[in-house]
Scaffold this motif. Structure first.
Motif, PDB file in Angstrom:
ATOM      1  N   MET A  99       2.230  -2.458  -7.027  1.00  0.00           N
ATOM      2  CA  MET A  99       1.290  -2.882  -5.999  1.00  0.00           C
ATOM      3  C   MET A  99       0.338  -3.975  -6.479  1.00  0.00           C
ATOM      4  O   MET A  99       0.035  -4.920  -5.740  1.00  0.00           O
ATOM      5  CB  MET A  99       0.493  -1.681  -5.488  1.00  0.00           C
ATOM      6  CG  MET A  99      -0.493  -2.018  -4.385  1.00  0.00           C
ATOM      7  SD  MET A  99       0.283  -2.752  -2.920  1.00  0.00           S
ATOM      8  CE  MET A  99       1.034  -1.305  -2.183  1.00  0.00           C
ATOM      9  N   LEU A 100      -0.170  -3.874  -7.701  1.00  0.00           N
ATOM     10  CA  LEU A 100      -1.095  -4.890  -8.202  1.00  0.00           C
ATOM     11  C   LEU A 100      -0.444  -6.269  -8.231  1.00  0.00           C
ATOM     12  O   LEU A 100      -1.052  -7.271  -7.851  1.00  0.00           O
ATOM     13  CB  LEU A 100      -1.595  -4.507  -9.586  1.00  0.00           C
ATOM     14  CG  LEU A 100      -2.688  -3.434  -9.639  1.00  0.00           C
ATOM     15  CD1 LEU A 100      -3.018  -3.083 -11.090  1.00  0.00           C
ATOM     16  CD2 LEU A 100      -3.932  -3.906  -8.922  1.00  0.00           C
ATOM     17  N   LEU A 101       0.797  -6.321  -8.689  1.00  0.00           N
ATOM     18  CA  LEU A 101       1.523  -7.589  -8.704  1.00  0.00           C
ATOM     19  C   LEU A 101       1.707  -8.112  -7.290  1.00  0.00           C
ATOM     20  O   LEU A 101       1.565  -9.315  -7.036  1.00  0.00           O
ATOM     21  CB  LEU A 101       2.877  -7.408  -9.388  1.00  0.00           C
ATOM     22  CG  LEU A 101       3.783  -8.652  -9.433  1.00  0.00           C
ATOM     23  CD1 LEU A 101       3.099  -9.779 -10.198  1.00  0.00           C
ATOM     24  CD2 LEU A 101       5.127  -8.310 -10.063  1.00  0.00           C
ATOM     25  N   SER A 102       1.999  -7.206  -6.357  1.00  0.00           N
ATOM     26  CA  SER A 102       2.173  -7.603  -4.960  1.00  0.00           C
ATOM     27  C   SER A 102       0.887  -8.197  -4.397  1.00  0.00           C
ATOM     28  O   SER A 102       0.920  -9.176  -3.637  1.00  0.00           O
ATOM     29  CB  SER A 102       2.604  -6.396  -4.121  1.00  0.00           C
ATOM     30  OG  SER A 102       2.734  -6.743  -2.764  1.00  0.00           O
ATOM     31  N   GLY A 103      -0.273  -7.638  -4.765  1.00  0.00           N
ATOM     32  CA  GLY A 103      -1.540  -8.173  -4.295  1.00  0.00           C
ATOM     33  C   GLY A 103      -1.781  -9.586  -4.783  1.00  0.00           C
ATOM     34  O   GLY A 103      -2.219 -10.463  -4.018  1.00  0.00           O
ATOM     35  N   ASN A 389     -10.572 -15.067  -0.974  1.00  0.00           N
ATOM     36  CA  ASN A 389      -9.204 -15.380  -1.379  1.00  0.00           C
ATOM     37  C   ASN A 389      -8.619 -14.385  -2.382  1.00  0.00           C
ATOM     38  O   ASN A 389      -7.446 -14.502  -2.743  1.00  0.00           O
ATOM     39  CB  ASN A 389      -9.102 -16.814  -1.934  1.00  0.00           C
ATOM     40  CG  ASN A 389     -10.003 -17.038  -3.139  1.00  0.00           C
ATOM     41  OD1 ASN A 389     -10.559 -16.100  -3.706  1.00  0.00           O
ATOM     42  ND2 ASN A 389     -10.150 -18.284  -3.528  1.00  0.00           N
ATOM     43  N   ILE A 390      -9.412 -13.385  -2.830  1.00  0.00           N
ATOM     44  CA  ILE A 390      -8.854 -12.336  -3.689  1.00  0.00           C
ATOM     45  C   ILE A 390      -8.805 -10.991  -2.963  1.00  0.00           C
ATOM     46  O   ILE A 390      -8.632  -9.949  -3.590  1.00  0.00           O
ATOM     47  CB  ILE A 390      -9.652 -12.194  -5.000  1.00  0.00           C
ATOM     48  CG1 ILE A 390     -11.097 -11.740  -4.717  1.00  0.00           C
ATOM     49  CG2 ILE A 390      -9.626 -13.482  -5.800  1.00  0.00           C
ATOM     50  CD1 ILE A 390     -11.848 -11.300  -5.958  1.00  0.00           C
ATOM     51  N   PHE A 391      -8.941 -11.022  -1.636  1.00  0.00           N
ATOM     52  CA  PHE A 391      -8.925  -9.760  -0.886  1.00  0.00           C
ATOM     53  C   PHE A 391      -7.608  -9.011  -1.081  1.00  0.00           C
ATOM     54  O   PHE A 391      -7.598  -7.782  -1.183  1.00  0.00           O
ATOM     55  CB  PHE A 391      -9.144 -10.023   0.601  1.00  0.00           C
ATOM     56  CG  PHE A 391      -9.001  -8.791   1.452  1.00  0.00           C
ATOM     57  CD1 PHE A 391      -9.992  -7.836   1.493  1.00  0.00           C
ATOM     58  CD2 PHE A 391      -7.842  -8.571   2.204  1.00  0.00           C
ATOM     59  CE1 PHE A 391      -9.857  -6.689   2.269  1.00  0.00           C
ATOM     60  CE2 PHE A 391      -7.697  -7.436   2.982  1.00  0.00           C
ATOM     61  CZ  PHE A 391      -8.702  -6.489   3.011  1.00  0.00           C
ATOM     62  N   GLY A 392      -6.491  -9.728  -1.132  1.00  0.00           N
ATOM     63  CA  GLY A 392      -5.201  -9.074  -1.332  1.00  0.00           C
ATOM     64  C   GLY A 392      -5.169  -8.292  -2.627  1.00  0.00           C
ATOM     65  O   GLY A 392      -4.711  -7.146  -2.671  1.00  0.00           O
ATOM     66  N   SER A 393      -5.677  -8.871  -3.708  1.00  0.00           N
ATOM     67  CA  SER A 393      -5.715  -8.179  -4.995  1.00  0.00           C
ATOM     68  C   SER A 393      -6.664  -6.988  -4.954  1.00  0.00           C
ATOM     69  O   SER A 393      -6.370  -5.923  -5.508  1.00  0.00           O
ATOM     70  CB  SER A 393      -6.146  -9.150  -6.096  1.00  0.00           C
ATOM     71  OG  SER A 393      -5.242 -10.224  -6.220  1.00  0.00           O
ATOM     72  N   ALA A 394      -7.806  -7.160  -4.293  1.00  0.00           N
ATOM     73  CA  ALA A 394      -8.776  -6.069  -4.192  1.00  0.00           C
ATOM     74  C   ALA A 394      -8.197  -4.891  -3.402  1.00  0.00           C
ATOM     75  O   ALA A 394      -8.334  -3.729  -3.804  1.00  0.00           O
ATOM     76  CB  ALA A 394     -10.056  -6.572  -3.528  1.00  0.00           C
ATOM     77  N   TYR A 395      -7.530  -5.198  -2.290  1.00  0.00           N
ATOM     78  CA  TYR A 395      -6.938  -4.127  -1.501  1.00  0.00           C
ATOM     79  C   TYR A 395      -5.769  -3.482  -2.244  1.00  0.00           C
ATOM     80  O   TYR A 395      -5.528  -2.283  -2.119  1.00  0.00           O
ATOM     81  CB  TYR A 395      -6.471  -4.671  -0.153  1.00  0.00           C
ATOM     82  CG  TYR A 395      -6.006  -3.595   0.802  1.00  0.00           C
ATOM     83  CD1 TYR A 395      -6.893  -2.631   1.265  1.00  0.00           C
ATOM     84  CD2 TYR A 395      -4.687  -3.535   1.221  1.00  0.00           C
ATOM     85  CE1 TYR A 395      -6.467  -1.629   2.129  1.00  0.00           C
ATOM     86  CE2 TYR A 395      -4.258  -2.544   2.092  1.00  0.00           C
ATOM     87  CZ  TYR A 395      -5.156  -1.592   2.534  1.00  0.00           C
ATOM     88  OH  TYR A 395      -4.731  -0.593   3.392  1.00  0.00           O
ATOM     89  N   ALA A 396      -5.051  -4.274  -3.053  1.00  0.00           N
ATOM     90  CA  ALA A 396      -3.954  -3.726  -3.855  1.00  0.00           C
ATOM     91  C   ALA A 396      -4.474  -2.708  -4.863  1.00  0.00           C
ATOM     92  O   ALA A 396      -3.804  -1.705  -5.152  1.00  0.00           O
ATOM     93  CB  ALA A 396      -3.222  -4.853  -4.583  1.00  0.00           C
TER      94      ALA A 396
END
Length: 519
Positions: A99-103, A389-396
Motif C-alpha cells: 500500500m505505501l508504494l501504491s500511495g 500533493n502527498i495526500f495519496g501517501s498520507a492516506y496510504a
C-alpha cells in the motif's frame, strides 16, 4: 475552445504578496476571444463525484458479502474461525506489503489510471473467489482474495486523491467524501442484506460470488467512463487553488515524495492513533456481526444479514450531511470524540448484555455512532498535512496501519472464538478494549487542542480557516524551519512505530496460517 463556467470566480489572498489570486478564470490577451477556464466548474466536479460514487457502489456491494456469509462459508467449506479470519487477513497482508508504494505511485501518476487498472485486477480476483466457492476450494479462495487485494491497493487511494485535487479542506472535500461514502453504504447494505437471500433462493452459496463478478463488470464500465472523463478534464482545466493558503491543487506530483512520508506532521500521526483503534474495532466487529446476531438473537442467517446490514449501513443519509457540516463548521476532533464514545458504549453493551433488547440497542447505537467516523478521519488527514500533493501517501499510511492492526485483531479473535467453543464471550472483550483506547485518544486530542494551534486547525470552521490562511502558511514555515529538526525526529519515530506494527502483523499472519493448519 474552452467554455466559460457559470460558477462565480473565487478569489483568495496570497499570503506572501498580498495580491489576489483568481482560481476560476482569467482574461485572454486577445480581446476577441473568450476567457480561458482555470478552475474546474462545479458541474464537472459533481459529475466526477457521481461517477466515483457509482464505482464505489459496486466495490462496497462486493465487500459486504463475505462477512454476511461467515457461518455459511464455514459450514460449506468445512473451515474453522481461524481459517476464516485468514481469508480477510490474507487481503490485509497484501495491503500492508504494497500500500505505501501504491500511495507514492498514485501521488506521482494521478488517481484515474490507478482506478482503471485496479478494478480490472479486482474483477479477475472476484472470478477466482467465485470459482473457489463453486469448487469448495479454500486455497483457491485465498488466492482470489490476494489478487483482489492487489487491485484494491490501487483503487483505495486513487479516488480520494482525485477529490483532494479538486476540493480544499472546508471547501467541498468533506462533502464529497460524505456523498461517496453514503452511496457506498447503500451498496454495502444491498450486498450484505441480499447475500444470504441469493444463496438460499438459488440453492448454491457460490452464486452470491458470481453475482459479485457481475457487479464488478459494472464497476469496470463506470471506471472506464471516469478515466476518460478525468483525462479530458485535466487537459481542459488548470488546477484550482486553496482559498485559504493559495496552494495550487494538483492530481499529479512533479517528483517522487519519498522524503515527505518520513516528515508528516505530528497532528497527522495523532489522528492515525485514533484511527488505529476506532477503525479496527469497527472493521472486525462488522465482519463478525452477522454471525453474532445469529447466536445472540436466535435468528436465521437471512434475518441476521438484514438486521446487521441495517445496523452498519442504515445511517447512509447521515454521512453526506456530516460532510457538509464539517466543511462549514469544522469541529473534527469533537466529532471523533463523539464517534469514539458511541462505539465504546455499543461495545460495552455487546460484551455485558446478551439479551435481545441489549444486543439490539448495542447495534442501534453502533449504527449511529460509526457514521461519524470514516468521513471525519479522512478529512482530518487532508486538513492535517501541509502539502496536498502527498495526500495519496498520507492516506496510504492510514490504510497500511489499519490493515496491519486488522490482521492482528482478526487472528487473535479467531483463535479466541475457536478456543471458546465458537462463542463470542472472549472476543467481545477485545472490542471493548479497542474502543476504550479510541476514547482515551480522543479525550487527549481535545485537551491538547486548547494549547496547540496546529491541532486546533482541525476544529476551525470555513470562515476561520480562510481568515487564518496566512497563519497556516506561517505554521508550515515554522514546522519545516525553526522546529524542523525536532518535528522530523518525531515523524520518523512515528513512521518507525508503523513499520514495527506492520512487521508484527506479518508475524501474526504467519502464526495464524500455522495455527490454522494444526486443525
Amino acid at each position: 475552445m474552452a467554455e466559460k463556467s457559470s460558477e462565480p470566480a473565487m478569489v483568495v489572498d496570497d499570503a506572501k504578496s498580498g495580491n489576489e489570486v483568481g482560481v476560476e478564470s482569467v482574461s485572454s490577451n486577445d480581446d476577441n476571444s473568450p476567457p480561458a477556464v482555470i478552475g474546474v466548474p462545479l458541474s464537472w466536479k459533481l459529475t466526477s463525484i457521481l461517477l466515483v460514487s457509482a464505482i464505489g457502489f459496486g466495490s462496497h456491494w462486493s465487500s459486504g458479502i463475505t462477512g454476511a456469509m461467515k457461518s455459511t462459508i464455514k459450514r460449506k467449506m468445512k473451515i474453522n474461525n481461524t481459517k476464516f479470519a485468514l481469508l480477510d487477513a490474507s487481503e490485509d497482508f497484501m495491503v500492508t506489503v504494497l500500500m505505501l508504494l501504491s500511495g507514492l505511485v498514485t501521488d506521482k501518476i494521478g488517481g484515474a489510471g490507478a482506478i482503471l487498472y485496479g478494478n480490472i485486477i479486482i474483477t479477475i480476483g472476484s472470478i477466482l473467489v467465485a470459482a473457489s466457492a463453486q469448487t469448495l476450494s479454500y486455497k483457491l479462495m485465498i488466492v482470489g482474495r490476494v489478487i483482489q487485494a492487489l487491485g484494491d491497493i490501487s483503487t483505495q487511494i486513487a479516488q480520494y486523491k482525485i477529490f483532494s485535487s479538486w476540493f480544499p479542506p472546508n471547501h467541498g472535500f468533506a462533502s464529497t467524501l460524505g456523498l461517496e461514502l453514503g452511496i457506498g453504504k447503500i451498496g454495502a447494505f444491498v450486498g450484505k442484506s441480499s447475500a444470504n437471500i441469493i444463496s438460499k433462493n438459488t440453492g448454491n452459496f457460490a452464486n452470491v460470488f458470481w453475482a459479485a463478478v457481475g457487479i464488478n463488470v459494472f464497476t469496470n464500465l463506470m471506471t472506464g467512463v471516469f478515466y476518460l472523463f478525468t483525462r479530458y478534464a485535466n487537459k481542459k482545466f488548470i488546477p484550482t487553488a486553496d482559498p485559504a493558503t493559495g496552494e495550487k491543487l494538483t492530481e499529479k506530483s512533479e517528483r517522487w515524495n519519498f522524503k515527505a512520508i518520513l516528515e508528516l506532521p505530528w497532528v497527522f500521526w495523532v489522528v492515525m492513533l485514533f484511527s488505529l483503534f476506532e477503525t479496527s474495532t469497527a472493521v472486525v466487529f462488522s465482519q463478525n456481526a452477522t454471525e453474532l446476531a445469529e447466536m445472540r438473537l436466535g435468528i436465521s442467517n437471512v434475518t441476521a444479514g438484514w438486521y446487521t446490514s441495517l445496523m452498519q449501513y442504515g445511517g447512509f443519509f447521515i454521512v453526506p450531511l456530516l460532510g457538509i457540516f464539517i466543511d462549514l463548521y469544522g469541529n473534527r476532533i469533537s466529532i471523533l470524540a463523539f464517534c469514539g464514545a458511541g462505539v465504546f458504549t455499543a461495545m460495552c453493551l455487546v460484551n455485558w448484555t446478551t439479551s435481545l433488547a441489549g444486543t439490539s440497542t448495542a447495534f442501534g447505537i453502533y449504527a449511529f455512532a460509526f457514521c461519524f467516523g470514516p468521513t471525519t478521519i479522512i478529512d482530518s488527514i487532508r486538513t492535517s498535512i501541509w502539502d496536498q500533493n502527498i495526500f495519496g501517501s498520507a492516506y496510504a499510511i492510514k490504510i497500511t496501519m489499519n490493515n496491519a492492526m486488522n490482521i492482528i485483531v482478526r487472528v487473535i479473535t479467531g483463535r479466541l472464538q475457536d478456543a471458546d467453543s465458537d462463542s463470542y464471550t472472549r472476543v467481545t472483550i477485545v472490542y471493548v478494549f479497542l474502543a476504550a483506547c479510541s476514547v482515551a485518544v480522543s479525550i487527549a486530542l481535545i485537551a491538547v487542542s486548547f494549547r496547540s494551534i496546529d491541532l486546533r486547525r482541525l476544529q476551525w470552521t470555513r470562515k476561520q480557516r480562510v481568515k487564518n490562511g496566512t497563519l497556516i502558511n506561517e505554521r508550515k514555515d515554522v514546522f519545516e524551519g525553526e522546529n524542523g529538526e525536532r518535528n522530523r525526529g518525531v515523524s520518523k519515530w512515528c513512521f518507525g512505530a508503523l513499520c514495527a506494527l506492520v512487521v508484527g502483523s506479518w508475524v501474526g499472519y504467519f502464526w495464524g496460517v500455522a495455527a490454522g493448519k494444526s486443525y
